[in-house]
Design a protein around this motif. Structure first.
Motif, PDB file in Angstrom:
ATOM      1  N   GLN A  66      15.666  -1.034   4.437  1.00 55.55           N
ATOM      2  CA  GLN A  66      15.395  -0.125   5.706  1.00 55.55           C
ATOM      3  C   GLN A  66      15.303   1.240   5.093  1.00 55.55           C
ATOM      4  O   GLN A  66      14.886   2.299   5.730  1.00 55.55           O
ATOM      5  CB  GLN A  66      16.360  -0.237   6.566  1.00 55.55           C
ATOM      6  N   ILE A  67      15.665   1.402   3.757  1.00 57.54           N
ATOM      7  CA  ILE A  67      15.738   2.788   3.234  1.00 57.54           C
ATOM      8  C   ILE A  67      14.401   3.405   3.053  1.00 57.54           C
ATOM      9  O   ILE A  67      13.345   2.785   2.620  1.00 57.54           O
ATOM     10  CB  ILE A  67      16.480   2.899   1.948  1.00 57.54           C
ATOM     11  N   PRO A  68      14.120   4.653   3.408  1.00 56.78           N
ATOM     12  CA  PRO A  68      12.891   5.347   3.208  1.00 56.78           C
ATOM     13  C   PRO A  68      12.447   5.278   1.699  1.00 56.78           C
ATOM     14  O   PRO A  68      13.259   5.520   0.790  1.00 56.78           O
ATOM     15  CB  PRO A  68      12.883   6.802   3.708  1.00 56.78           C
ATOM     16  N   ILE A  69      11.376   4.968   1.476  1.00 51.07           N
ATOM     17  CA  ILE A  69      10.632   4.838  -0.223  1.00 51.07           C
ATOM     18  C   ILE A  69       9.726   5.905  -0.553  1.00 51.07           C
ATOM     19  O   ILE A  69       8.614   6.307   0.339  1.00 51.07           O
ATOM     20  CB  ILE A  69      10.114   3.481  -0.316  1.00 51.07           C
ATOM     21  N   ILE A  70      10.040   6.679  -1.492  1.00 52.86           N
ATOM     22  CA  ILE A  70       9.122   7.562  -2.240  1.00 52.86           C
ATOM     23  C   ILE A  70       8.621   7.044  -3.446  1.00 52.86           C
ATOM     24  O   ILE A  70       9.232   6.644  -4.348  1.00 52.86           O
ATOM     25  CB  ILE A  70       9.921   9.035  -2.481  1.00 52.86           C
ATOM     26  N   ALA A  71       7.306   6.984  -3.355  1.00 63.26           N
ATOM     27  CA  ALA A  71       6.456   6.253  -4.552  1.00 63.26           C
ATOM     28  C   ALA A  71       6.345   7.062  -5.416  1.00 63.26           C
ATOM     29  O   ALA A  71       6.116   8.470  -5.245  1.00 63.26           O
ATOM     30  CB  ALA A  71       5.124   5.806  -3.952  1.00 63.26           C
ATOM     31  N   SER A  72       6.414   6.839  -6.707  1.00 65.72           N
ATOM     32  CA  SER A  72       6.393   7.565  -7.875  1.00 65.72           C
ATOM     33  C   SER A  72       5.799   6.825  -9.364  1.00 65.72           C
ATOM     34  O   SER A  72       6.020   5.731  -9.315  1.00 65.72           O
ATOM     35  CB  SER A  72       7.748   8.186  -8.412  1.00 65.72           C
ATOM     36  N   GLY A  73       4.879   7.700  -9.890  1.00 62.75           N
ATOM     37  CA  GLY A  73       4.145   7.270 -11.037  1.00 62.75           C
ATOM     38  C   GLY A  73       2.647   6.500 -10.807  1.00 62.75           C
ATOM     39  O   GLY A  73       2.583   5.704  -9.957  1.00 62.75           O
ATOM     40  N   GLY A  74       1.777   7.347 -11.462  1.00 65.42           N
ATOM     41  CA  GLY A  74       0.474   6.813 -11.256  1.00 65.42           C
ATOM     42  C   GLY A  74      -0.453   7.373 -10.338  1.00 65.42           C
ATOM     43  O   GLY A  74      -1.665   7.121 -10.444  1.00 65.42           O
ATOM     44  N   VAL A  75       0.122   8.423  -9.598  1.00 60.53           N
ATOM     45  CA  VAL A  75      -0.652   8.999  -8.542  1.00 60.53           C
ATOM     46  C   VAL A  75      -1.856   9.851  -9.466  1.00 60.53           C
ATOM     47  O   VAL A  75      -1.468  10.777 -10.168  1.00 60.53           O
ATOM     48  CB  VAL A  75       0.099  10.204  -7.551  1.00 60.53           C
ATOM     49  N   SER A  76      -3.152   9.622  -9.237  1.00 60.78           N
ATOM     50  CA  SER A  76      -4.180  10.309 -10.074  1.00 60.78           C
ATOM     51  C   SER A  76      -5.189  10.956  -9.199  1.00 60.78           C
ATOM     52  O   SER A  76      -5.977  11.736  -9.886  1.00 60.78           O
ATOM     53  CB  SER A  76      -4.696   9.074 -11.091  1.00 60.78           C
ATOM     54  N   CYS A  77      -5.265  10.616  -8.052  1.00 60.24           N
ATOM     55  CA  CYS A  77      -6.349  11.313  -7.301  1.00 60.24           C
ATOM     56  C   CYS A  77      -6.186  10.983  -5.818  1.00 60.24           C
ATOM     57  O   CYS A  77      -5.380  10.366  -5.485  1.00 60.24           O
ATOM     58  CB  CYS A  77      -7.774  10.570  -7.776  1.00 60.24           C
ATOM     59  N   ILE A  78      -7.082  11.661  -5.084  1.00 58.73           N
ATOM     60  CA  ILE A  78      -6.804  11.516  -3.474  1.00 58.73           C
ATOM     61  C   ILE A  78      -6.909  10.115  -3.060  1.00 58.73           C
ATOM     62  O   ILE A  78      -6.498   9.708  -2.198  1.00 58.73           O
ATOM     63  CB  ILE A  78      -7.821  12.568  -2.855  1.00 58.73           C
ATOM     64  N   GLY A  79      -7.987   9.372  -3.810  1.00 55.20           N
ATOM     65  CA  GLY A  79      -7.895   7.821  -3.555  1.00 55.20           C
ATOM     66  C   GLY A  79      -6.418   7.187  -3.632  1.00 55.20           C
ATOM     67  O   GLY A  79      -6.410   6.247  -2.795  1.00 55.20           O
ATOM     68  N   ASP A  80      -5.663   7.737  -4.536  1.00 55.75           N
ATOM     69  CA  ASP A  80      -4.434   6.848  -4.578  1.00 55.75           C
ATOM     70  C   ASP A  80      -3.566   7.326  -3.341  1.00 55.75           C
ATOM     71  O   ASP A  80      -2.766   6.273  -3.068  1.00 55.75           O
ATOM     72  CB  ASP A  80      -3.500   7.245  -5.773  1.00 55.75           C
ATOM     73  N   ILE A  81      -3.529   8.526  -2.766  1.00 55.58           N
ATOM     74  CA  ILE A  81      -3.045   8.814  -1.694  1.00 55.58           C
ATOM     75  C   ILE A  81      -3.390   7.851  -0.472  1.00 55.58           C
ATOM     76  O   ILE A  81      -2.726   7.740   0.388  1.00 55.58           O
ATOM     77  CB  ILE A  81      -3.068  10.251  -1.404  1.00 55.58           C
ATOM     78  N   GLU A  82      -4.780   8.014  -0.525  1.00 47.22           N
ATOM     79  CA  GLU A  82      -5.357   6.918   0.715  1.00 47.22           C
ATOM     80  C   GLU A  82      -4.871   5.515   0.649  1.00 47.22           C
ATOM     81  O   GLU A  82      -4.494   5.222   1.506  1.00 47.22           O
ATOM     82  CB  GLU A  82      -6.795   7.130   0.712  1.00 47.22           C
ATOM     83  N   GLN A  83      -4.834   5.092  -0.388  1.00 45.68           N
ATOM     84  CA  GLN A  83      -4.122   3.758  -0.600  1.00 45.68           C
ATOM     85  C   GLN A  83      -2.654   3.649  -0.150  1.00 45.68           C
ATOM     86  O   GLN A  83      -2.381   2.551   0.469  1.00 45.68           O
ATOM     87  CB  GLN A  83      -4.158   3.066  -2.118  1.00 45.68           C
ATOM     88  N   LEU A  84      -1.938   4.530  -0.492  1.00 41.14           N
ATOM     89  CA  LEU A  84      -0.647   4.525  -0.031  1.00 41.14           C
ATOM     90  C   LEU A  84      -0.604   4.689   1.603  1.00 41.14           C
ATOM     91  O   LEU A  84       0.099   3.979   2.186  1.00 41.14           O
ATOM     92  CB  LEU A  84       0.070   5.649  -0.778  1.00 41.14           C
ATOM     93  N   LEU A  85      -1.385   5.508   2.138  1.00 43.82           N
ATOM     94  CA  LEU A  85      -1.458   5.625   3.409  1.00 43.82           C
ATOM     95  C   LEU A  85      -2.002   4.340   4.216  1.00 43.82           C
ATOM     96  O   LEU A  85      -1.466   3.846   5.153  1.00 43.82           O
ATOM     97  CB  LEU A  85      -2.410   6.762   4.047  1.00 43.82           C
ATOM     98  N   GLN A  86      -2.836   3.455   3.678  1.00 39.96           N
ATOM     99  CA  GLN A  86      -3.427   2.299   4.166  1.00 39.96           C
ATOM    100  C   GLN A  86      -2.358   1.209   4.135  1.00 39.96           C
ATOM    101  O   GLN A  86      -2.285   0.429   4.802  1.00 39.96           O
ATOM    102  CB  GLN A  86      -4.628   1.942   3.261  1.00 39.96           C
ATOM    103  N   ALA A  87      -1.604   1.347   2.919  1.00 36.38           N
ATOM    104  CA  ALA A  87      -0.499   0.499   2.799  1.00 36.38           C
ATOM    105  C   ALA A  87       0.569   0.559   3.920  1.00 36.38           C
ATOM    106  O   ALA A  87       1.141  -0.452   4.438  1.00 36.38           O
ATOM    107  CB  ALA A  87       0.052   0.689   1.334  1.00 36.38           C
ATOM    108  N   GLY A  88       0.929   1.861   4.271  1.00 42.61           N
ATOM    109  CA  GLY A  88       1.731   1.956   5.419  1.00 42.61           C
ATOM    110  C   GLY A  88       3.382   1.890   4.696  1.00 42.61           C
ATOM    111  O   GLY A  88       3.583   1.340   3.851  1.00 42.61           O
ATOM    112  N   ASP A  89       4.223   2.285   5.630  1.00 38.24           N
ATOM    113  CA  ASP A  89       5.633   2.163   5.130  1.00 38.24           C
ATOM    114  C   ASP A  89       5.992   2.803   4.046  1.00 38.24           C
ATOM    115  O   ASP A  89       7.101   2.564   3.545  1.00 38.24           O
ATOM    116  CB  ASP A  89       5.936   0.647   5.037  1.00 38.24           C
TER     117      ASP A  89
END
Length: 243
Positions: free
Chosen positions: A191-214
């Motif tokens: 239940q702890i908030p997760i901050i993703a790290s490693g591999g972010v390369s472009c706006i598409g990666d941000i969009e994928q994380l948003l689509q994944a949610g949580d």
């Protein structure tokens, strides 16, 4: 979701590593304070600082640069990791104006430290879990354990940890995209908030994380330094995103 610029410090300079290899460092600036100011001007709402020398040494090495940033920008939340192995170190950083201390290697080797730190410095502790193939890596990624990152994360569920920074070290600095599946697995495990790290390369990666949610946040380093990702544009996308 918030997009968090990374400032990795090695020998007083701002660098980026590939897969945590100290010998494979690209220097982007020799002025950490100016670098912090640049990302703030681009709309950063938080900074992710890493003392790379400290991660290997086991104690702070670039603490002076970290405290200079925290004091120069007192209203900006700052999180620092690398070489944080005891309570006095955490206390010094918090006294200097840092908002969160990230416990990484020590969280794996001495989980009790996380509990003590959360009691002593409530609301100011983040756990950094670095993994390769789902297994926890320590000592500046020099060692890979046989412990699953998700299982370790569950041990901190009731500690009062503010967040978990989850890094896929196979992706870090490689500009190959985020390991969405592994990051989501971590997000669903606790239940702890997760901050993703490693591999972010472009706006598409941000969009994928948003689509994944949580996912609470995403740390980005090489992509913003090499102008492959516009920080302001990325944060604007996050702010306007509706699932």
């Amino acid at each position: 979701m918030i997009v968090i610029p990374a400032i990795d410090l090695k020998d007083g300079q701002c660098v980026r590593l590939r897969q945590g290899e100290m010998e494979d460092a690209t220097v982007f600036s020799d002025d950490p304070l100016a670098t912090a100011r640049h990302w703030i001007e681009q709309g950063a709402r938080r900074l992710h600082l890493v003392d790379l020398n400290g991660a290997f040494a086991g104690n702070p090495v670039n603490g002076e640069a970290v405290t200079a940033i925290a004091r120069e920008f007192p209203s900006l939340p700052v999180q620092i990791g690398g070489g944080i192995r005891d309570l006095p170190t955490i206390e010094r950083y918090l006294d200097a104006g840092v908002t969160w201390a990230i416990i990484g290697t020590a969280a794996v080797k001495n989980p009790q430290l996380v509990r003590e730190a959360c009691r002593e410095f409530e609301g100011h502790i983040i756990v950094g879990l670095d993994a390769k193939d789902g297994l926890v890596a320590t000592e500046g990624w020099a060692e890979v354990s046989d412990q699953k990152a998700t299982e370790l994360a569950k041990r901190f569920e009731d500690c009062g940890v503010s967040a978990i920074v989850y890094t896929d070290i196979a992706r870090d600095g490689m500009m190959q995209g985020v390991n969405i599946a592994a990051t989501l697995e971590m997000a669903h495990a606790v239940q702890i908030p997760i901050i993703a790290s490693g591999g972010v390369s472009c706006i598409g990666d941000i969009e994928q994380l948003l689509q994944a949610g949580d996912i609470y946040g995403a740390i980005t380093g090489r992509a913003i330094y090499e102008d492959k990702l516009d920080l302001a544009e990325a944060q604007k996308l996050c702010d306007s995103w509706k699932k």
